[in-house]
Scaffold this motif. Structure first.
Motif, PDB file in Angstrom:
ATOM      1  N   VAL A  84       0.884  -1.051   0.072  1.00 31.59           N
ATOM      2  CA  VAL A  84      -0.076  -0.107  -0.041  1.00 31.59           C
ATOM      3  C   VAL A  84       0.883   1.398   0.007  1.00 31.59           C
ATOM      4  CG1 VAL A  84      -2.142  -0.886   1.056  1.00 31.59           C
ATOM      5  CG2 VAL A  84      -0.188  -0.283   2.569  1.00 31.59           C
ATOM      6  N   LEU A  85       2.274   1.271   0.385  1.00 30.14           N
ATOM      7  CA  LEU A  85       3.289   2.389   0.411  1.00 30.14           C
ATOM      8  C   LEU A  85       3.953   2.316  -0.558  1.00 30.14           C
ATOM      9  CD1 LEU A  85       3.407   2.215   4.273  1.00 30.14           C
ATOM     10  CD2 LEU A  85       1.851   3.569   3.006  1.00 30.14           C
ATOM     11  N   ASN A  86       3.936   3.406  -1.466  1.00 31.57           N
ATOM     12  CA  ASN A  86       5.120   3.398  -2.508  1.00 31.57           C
ATOM     13  C   ASN A  86       6.660   3.887  -2.057  1.00 31.57           C
ATOM     14  OD1 ASN A  86       3.228   3.058  -4.463  1.00 31.57           O
ATOM     15  ND2 ASN A  86       2.982   5.077  -4.812  1.00 31.57           N
ATOM     16  N   ARG A  87       6.700   4.562  -0.935  1.00 31.79           N
ATOM     17  CA  ARG A  87       8.017   4.752  -0.443  1.00 31.79           C
ATOM     18  C   ARG A  87       8.842   3.786   0.159  1.00 31.79           C
ATOM     19  NH1 ARG A  87       7.259   8.052  -3.753  1.00 31.79           N
ATOM     20  NH2 ARG A  87       6.319  10.081  -3.626  1.00 31.79           N
ATOM     21  N   ALA A  88       7.913   2.740   0.893  1.00 32.23           N
ATOM     22  CA  ALA A  88       8.478   1.688   1.632  1.00 32.23           C
ATOM     23  C   ALA A  88       8.960   0.598   0.662  1.00 32.23           C
ATOM     24  CB  ALA A  88       7.559   1.151   2.684  1.00 32.23           C
ATOM     25  N   ASP A  89       9.867  -0.175   1.073  1.00 31.84           N
ATOM     26  CA  ASP A  89      10.254  -1.457   0.354  1.00 31.84           C
ATOM     27  C   ASP A  89       9.304  -2.416   0.274  1.00 31.84           C
ATOM     28  OD1 ASP A  89      12.897  -0.418  -0.497  1.00 31.84           O
ATOM     29  OD2 ASP A  89      13.651  -0.749   1.419  1.00 31.84           O
ATOM     30  N   GLY A  90       8.526  -2.567   1.418  1.00 31.26           N
ATOM     31  CA  GLY A  90       7.299  -3.556   1.565  1.00 31.26           C
ATOM     32  C   GLY A  90       6.271  -2.837   2.442  1.00 31.26           C
ATOM     33  N   SER A  91       5.161  -3.280   2.258  1.00 30.39           N
ATOM     34  CA  SER A  91       4.260  -2.563   3.100  1.00 30.39           C
ATOM     35  C   SER A  91       2.949  -3.408   3.017  1.00 30.39           C
ATOM     36  CB  SER A  91       3.743  -1.078   2.789  1.00 30.39           C
ATOM     37  OG  SER A  91       3.540  -1.346   1.450  1.00 30.39           O
ATOM     38  N   CYS A  92       1.950  -3.173   4.193  1.00 31.96           N
ATOM     39  CA  CYS A  92       1.106  -4.174   4.277  1.00 31.96           C
ATOM     40  C   CYS A  92      -0.113  -3.344   5.227  1.00 31.96           C
ATOM     41  CB  CYS A  92       1.165  -5.690   4.960  1.00 31.96           C
ATOM     42  SG  CYS A  92      -0.356  -6.662   5.347  1.00 31.96           S
ATOM     43  N   TYR A  93      -1.395  -3.311   4.717  1.00 31.12           N
ATOM     44  CA  TYR A  93      -2.490  -2.660   5.585  1.00 31.12           C
ATOM     45  C   TYR A  93      -3.399  -4.012   6.042  1.00 31.12           C
ATOM     46  CZ  TYR A  93      -7.114  -0.787   6.773  1.00 31.12           C
ATOM     47  OH  TYR A  93      -8.143  -0.276   7.497  1.00 31.12           O
ATOM     48  N   PHE A  94      -3.492  -3.995   7.444  1.00 29.17           N
ATOM     49  CA  PHE A  94      -4.141  -5.233   7.942  1.00 29.17           C
ATOM     50  C   PHE A  94      -5.297  -4.835   8.758  1.00 29.17           C
ATOM     51  CE2 PHE A  94      -4.423  -9.006  10.317  1.00 29.17           C
ATOM     52  CZ  PHE A  94      -4.069  -9.967   9.906  1.00 29.17           C
ATOM     53  N   GLU A  95      -6.455  -5.291   8.575  1.00 31.54           N
ATOM     54  CA  GLU A  95      -7.598  -5.009   9.232  1.00 31.54           C
ATOM     55  C   GLU A  95      -7.930  -6.612  10.079  1.00 31.54           C
ATOM     56  OE1 GLU A  95     -10.013  -1.772   6.986  1.00 31.54           O
ATOM     57  OE2 GLU A  95     -11.403  -3.375   8.164  1.00 31.54           O
ATOM     58  N   PHE A  96      -7.872  -6.345  11.436  1.00 33.38           N
ATOM     59  CA  PHE A  96      -8.402  -7.560  12.296  1.00 33.38           C
ATOM     60  C   PHE A  96      -9.478  -7.229  13.192  1.00 33.38           C
ATOM     61  CE2 PHE A  96      -5.876 -10.911  14.866  1.00 33.38           C
ATOM     62  CZ  PHE A  96      -6.776 -11.897  14.629  1.00 33.38           C
ATOM     63  N   GLY A  97     -10.674  -7.281  12.816  1.00 31.10           N
ATOM     64  CA  GLY A  97     -11.914  -6.817  13.501  1.00 31.10           C
ATOM     65  C   GLY A  97     -11.831  -5.478  13.487  1.00 31.10           C
ATOM     66  N   GLY A  98     -11.859  -4.696  14.751  1.00 31.09           N
ATOM     67  CA  GLY A  98     -11.709  -3.179  14.791  1.00 31.09           C
ATOM     68  C   GLY A  98     -10.355  -3.019  14.737  1.00 31.09           C
ATOM     69  N   ASN A  99      -9.408  -3.611  14.709  1.00 31.01           N
ATOM     70  CA  ASN A  99      -8.114  -3.246  14.560  1.00 31.01           C
ATOM     71  C   ASN A  99      -7.603  -2.809  13.157  1.00 31.01           C
ATOM     72  OD1 ASN A  99      -6.987  -3.634  17.384  1.00 31.01           O
ATOM     73  ND2 ASN A  99      -7.440  -5.864  16.745  1.00 31.01           N
ATOM     74  N   LYS A 100      -6.863  -1.599  13.154  1.00 33.67           N
ATOM     75  CA  LYS A 100      -6.437  -1.303  11.693  1.00 33.67           C
ATOM     76  C   LYS A 100      -5.165  -0.786  11.804  1.00 33.67           C
ATOM     77  CE  LYS A 100     -10.995   0.306  10.159  1.00 33.67           C
ATOM     78  NZ  LYS A 100     -11.848   1.516   9.693  1.00 33.67           N
TER      79      LYS A 100
END
Lengths: 281, 243
Positions: free
Chosen positions: B31-47
């Motif tokens: 999800v992030l262009n500037r980082a070498d690797g990235s991830c957005y994670f939703e776990f129930g109400g956790n973002k």
């Protein structure tokens, strides 16, 4: 085709002897260590989809001088490690005090990785026929792990690209690409390379790139002529596996480069002469 | 919020889950262009969002190791991630979470491949709802893979706890606040545990049973992590350069 997308920890094979890059062995089984494309024929290896350039002995790369120290040039080689170019590795004898006369901060060079030791001290050299300072054209960057795709099997992709765009192209193993030619052609070449990088994992890459080039140039398709050239380039060199990141690869890629350079020499007024020019000063 | 009278009614939890069910998960890779690797994670109400940089040069220099990479993990909660504004900046809790999360991931990373370099992992919690450290580890392990960093396997994390004398998987906020125990666990798909913490009390039997529940939860998450990574290159059926 024995190819598939794998993630770290995926089981690949029971044959430990075939394990190659991008894998690790545990309990005499081979597993993938990176997120990438596994090929299982001949040797078991996984080519990562992303990652930093890690220098290896014998790699031809493009570096940018970041610092001139007492007897070394410090070179950015697009890696976690900096490259050291010692004064004695310059093609001629020069004095410590005159170092920045020949190469100053910001200059780009085509250079060869002479040695990498266990703590990743990277020694570079300019003492080679193929090497020179980069004085004209353009340098663009691609993901280092995509370099083999950009070169193509036995240099087919790069040969095609050079032919279609009338540019001279050198691909460094560290993912820096040096283009020389006419401004308009440079734009086209740069755009095409970006397209290759973006779509390198989708099948039918060459065909799509050929089509893309045709559309961009607005020429009606006339396949045979181009195909012939491509075949010629392939014929001249030993067939080798495409995704070979070793020094052999550098050699494979180098061969068509030199060949394609000859016709370009005349109209572009650049080439092997740069090094001599530098020496004549 | 006041304590609800019952946290489990007829085998169904406050949010309608069965005791051995995890909350819905949503994952997006790269999800992030500037980082070498990235991830957005939703776990129930956790973002949470995880970014990985590296291997890259180590700053400050004295931190570097001559024979391996250093892994640095920063867990940070946004000031708006909880009901009352959280005072920004590292505090005792987030320093601890950073440390244990780093140690949960270090065993799977081939650190010796990159001497004198650093692998930086940043986890930002945008919205918290109990179990942010497990969500952070799940996200970070995907982001590491996305960055092309060599690893033995992914790491999946999931909590197990006890509420109303019943073992439940993946606690939500109320169960966490008013429950009797909370035990976050991180493990590799083949069952090597890399993180195990416990808050509250469990008997030996409950611990064993809880561990098994968490194992199942982690396997479910591992499947989703894999699917998310593969989805990034969904159109991929590797094509050789066509001759």
């Amino acid at each position: 085709m024995e190819k598939k997308l794998v993630i770290p920890g995926d089981f690949l094979s029971d044959d430990v002897k075939l394990a190659d890059e991008g894998t690790y062995i545990e309990d005499s089984k081979v597993f993938s260590s990176v997120f990438g494309i596994a090929s299982l024929k001949n040797q078991i290896k996984v080519v990562p989809l992303s990652g930093k350039y890690i220098p290896r002995q014998g790699d031809l790369i493009i570096g940018i001088i970041t610092e001139v120290s007492f007897s070394n040039w410090i070179v950015d080689i697009r890696s976690p490690y900096e490259g050291l170019l010692h004064i004695s590795e310059f093609p001629r004898r020069i004095d410590n005090s005159e170092m920045s006369k020949y190469l100053k901060v910001g200059d780009s060079i085509m250079t060869l990785v002479k040695d990498v030791d266990s703590i990743m001290k990277v020694e570079l050299t300019l003492n080679d026929q193929r090497l020179r300072q980069i004085k004209d054209g353009r340098v663009i960057e691609v993901t280092p792990s995509k370099v083999p795709r950009l070169i193509g099997r036995s240099g087919s992709m790069i040969a095609m690209l050079k032919n279609e765009t009338n540019c001279n192209i050198f691909i460094g193993q560290n993912g820096r690409v040096w283009l020389t030619g006419k401004e308009k052609n440079l734009d086209l070449a740069a755009r095409t390379i970006q397209k290759i990088e973006k779509e390198s994992h989708i099948p039918g890459l060459t065909d799509r790139i050929v089509k893309f080039l045709k559309e961009e140039k607005g020429i009606p398709v006339k396949g045979p002529a181009k195909r012939k050239v491509e075949k010629e380039a392939v014929k001249k060199i030993e067939p080798e596996p495409v995704q070979e990141m070793t020094s052999e690869e550098t050699a494979t890629e180098e061969t068509p480069r030199e060949e394609a350079e000859e016709p370009g020499k005349v109209e572009e007024n650049k080439s092997g002469g740069i090094l001599d020019e530098l020496l004549d000063k | 919020m006041v304590k609800p009278e019952k946290l489990i009614e007829n085998g169904i939890r406050l949010d309608g889950r069965k005791p051995d069910e995890i909350r819905p998960i949503k994952i997006k890779v790269g999800v992030l262009n500037r980082a070498d690797g990235s991830c957005y994670f939703e776990f129930g109400g956790n973002k949470v969002i995880a970014a990985v940089y590296g291997p890259r040069e180590v700053h400050p220099r004295h931190m570097q190791k001559s024979n391996s990479a250093v892994v640095r993990y920063r867990y940070n909660m946004a000031s708006f991630s909880v009901e009352d504004r959280k005072r920004p900046g590292p505090d005792r809790r987030s320093i601890e979470v950073s440390k244990v999360s780093r140690e949960a991931l270090e065993p799977v990373i081939f650190q010796e491949y990159f001497p004198r370099s650093a692998i930086d992992i940043f986890v930002e919690v945008l919205q918290a709802d109990a179990g942010t450290r497990t969500a952070g580890i799940n996200a970070a392990s995907i982001a590491l893979a996305d960055a092309g960093i060599p690893m033995k396997s992914l790491v999946s994390a999931c909590a197990v706890g006890k509420v109303d004398d019943t073992l439940v998987l993946d606690l939500n906020k109320d169960e966490d606040n008013y429950g009797q125990a909370d035990m976050p666990i991180a493990m590799t798909p083949d069952g090597n545990i890399t993180l195990l913490q416990m808050d509250g009390h469990l008997t030996r039997e409950e611990f064993k049973e809880g561990l098994e529940m968490a194992k199942k939860g982690c396997l479910m998450i591992a499947e989703m992590q894999r699917a998310a990574l593969l989805e990034k290159y969904s159109s991929l059926i590797e094509g050789e350069v066509n001759e």
